[in-house]
Design a protein around this motif. Structure first.
Motif, short mmCIF file in Angstrom:
data_model
loop_
_atom_site.label_atom_id
_atom_site.label_comp_id
_atom_site.label_asym_id
_atom_site.label_seq_id
_atom_site.Cartn_x
_atom_site.Cartn_y
_atom_site.Cartn_z
N LEU A 32 -8.84 5.62 0.91
CA LEU A 32 -8.05 4.81 1.96
C LEU A 32 -6.62 4.68 1.30
O LEU A 32 -6.32 4.63 0.24
CB LEU A 32 -8.70 3.21 1.35
N ASP A 33 -5.74 5.05 2.58
CA ASP A 33 -4.47 4.99 2.33
C ASP A 33 -3.70 3.64 2.83
O ASP A 33 -3.98 3.30 4.21
CB ASP A 33 -3.68 6.21 3.06
N VAL A 34 -2.99 2.74 2.15
CA VAL A 34 -2.60 1.59 2.45
C VAL A 34 -1.06 1.52 2.51
O VAL A 34 -0.46 2.00 1.49
CB VAL A 34 -3.13 0.60 1.71
N GLU A 35 -0.58 1.18 3.46
CA GLU A 35 0.88 1.19 3.48
C GLU A 35 1.41 -0.15 2.91
O GLU A 35 1.04 -1.15 3.17
CB GLU A 35 1.51 1.16 4.86
N ILE A 36 2.53 -0.12 2.28
CA ILE A 36 3.27 -1.26 1.69
C ILE A 36 4.45 -1.27 2.71
O ILE A 36 5.27 -0.78 2.77
CB ILE A 36 3.70 -0.95 0.13
N PRO A 37 4.49 -2.60 3.29
CA PRO A 37 5.75 -2.93 4.10
C PRO A 37 7.22 -2.67 3.48
O PRO A 37 7.12 -3.02 2.35
CB PRO A 37 5.50 -4.26 4.64
#
Length: 259
Positions: A157-162
């Motif tokens: 799972l790749d989650v972007e940090i704003p």
């Protein structure tokens, strides 16, 4: 934009019924011989350097969620751009209900997991592809004729940090939270390992099935892609998924019920 890349390995159950949220349950094998007792471990690296580790059921239990601030991109499923892309479709993870017991109505209970990680953001995929995969009956060794022959056994799972934002891995059991901040990339290894690593351990997914079916399947072998020479593999522990089980956000798990 910075990214948190989660990799899930060893006896983790993905509950994927809902498109907008995901639960990853960690299954306990307490009561087995010491070499077959699984213990969770989370390693967080920032720009390649270990920043924090969490060990055993003492720290990793109950509900754990990742919250992104400000609100991040909603959960989605990654589409590989080519056959050489190591990230494969999430649907290649073996589904204990649809793939192994398609004619039965299994009662998979997420509450029987000892810890559960909850996500609402990120791109979901699988890794570590096998071909010529075989599943066999735990009692008789009979090969399962309807199991998929192409599969993966790790989840990602790749989650972007704003930009100028952050994400918090929040523990609801008193364990210290971890904050991922923009400006750095992170890798998070989430594993639920035992000293003995074997495909036979796939049978422990049935620890969260009540009642247990008459036939229970385990991963008996296959050929792994991505090695210099494709090798015959008969010893690994896998992740799996349940696409039908009903579950709620932060629902409380077995560990909390026992306390």
């Amino acid at each position: 934009m910075n990214t948190i890349r989660f990799n899930f390995d060893d006896l983790c159950a993905f509950f994927s019924r809902y498109s907008s949220r995901l639960m990853v349950g960690m299954i306990s094998t307490d009561g087995e011989a010491p070499e077959h007792v699984h213990q969770p471990h989370i390693i967080i690296k920032r720009d390649g350097v270990v920043e924090r580790e969490y060990h055993t059921w003492d720290e990793i239990n109950g509900d754990i969620s990742l919250e992104v601030f400000p609100e991040g991109k909603p959960l989605s499923r990654y589409t590989p751009e080519s056959l050489s892309d190591p990230r494969r479709p999430f649907g290649m993870l073996v589904d204990i209900e649809k793939d192994l017991h398609p004619k039965e109505k299994l009662q998979v209970n997420p509450r029987l997991c000892r810890a559960g990680l909850y996500f609402k953001n990120g791109e979901l995929y699988s890794t570590n592809q096998f071909i010529n995969a075989r599943f066999a009956d735990v009692k008789t060794g009979q090969v399962c004729g309807h199991a998929p022959t192409k599969m993966t056994n790790n989840g990602g799972l790749d989650v972007e940090i704003p930009e100028n934002g952050y994400a918090r891995l929040q523990f609801f059991n008193g364990t210290e939270d971890f904050v991922f901040r923009s400006g750095s990339d992170y890798e998070v290894e989430v594993a639920n390992c035992a000293k003995a690593i074997t495909g036979d351990h796939f049978k422990y997914f049935y620890n969260i099935v009540q009642p247990k079916p008459e036939q229970m399947w385990y991963f008996a072998g296959g050929e792994r892609l991505g090695l210099p020479v494709a090798g015959y593999i008969d010893s690994l522990c896998s992740v799996g998924q349940s696409s039908s089980a009903v579950w709620a956000w932060l629902m409380g798990l077995l560990w909390e019920d026992e306390s």
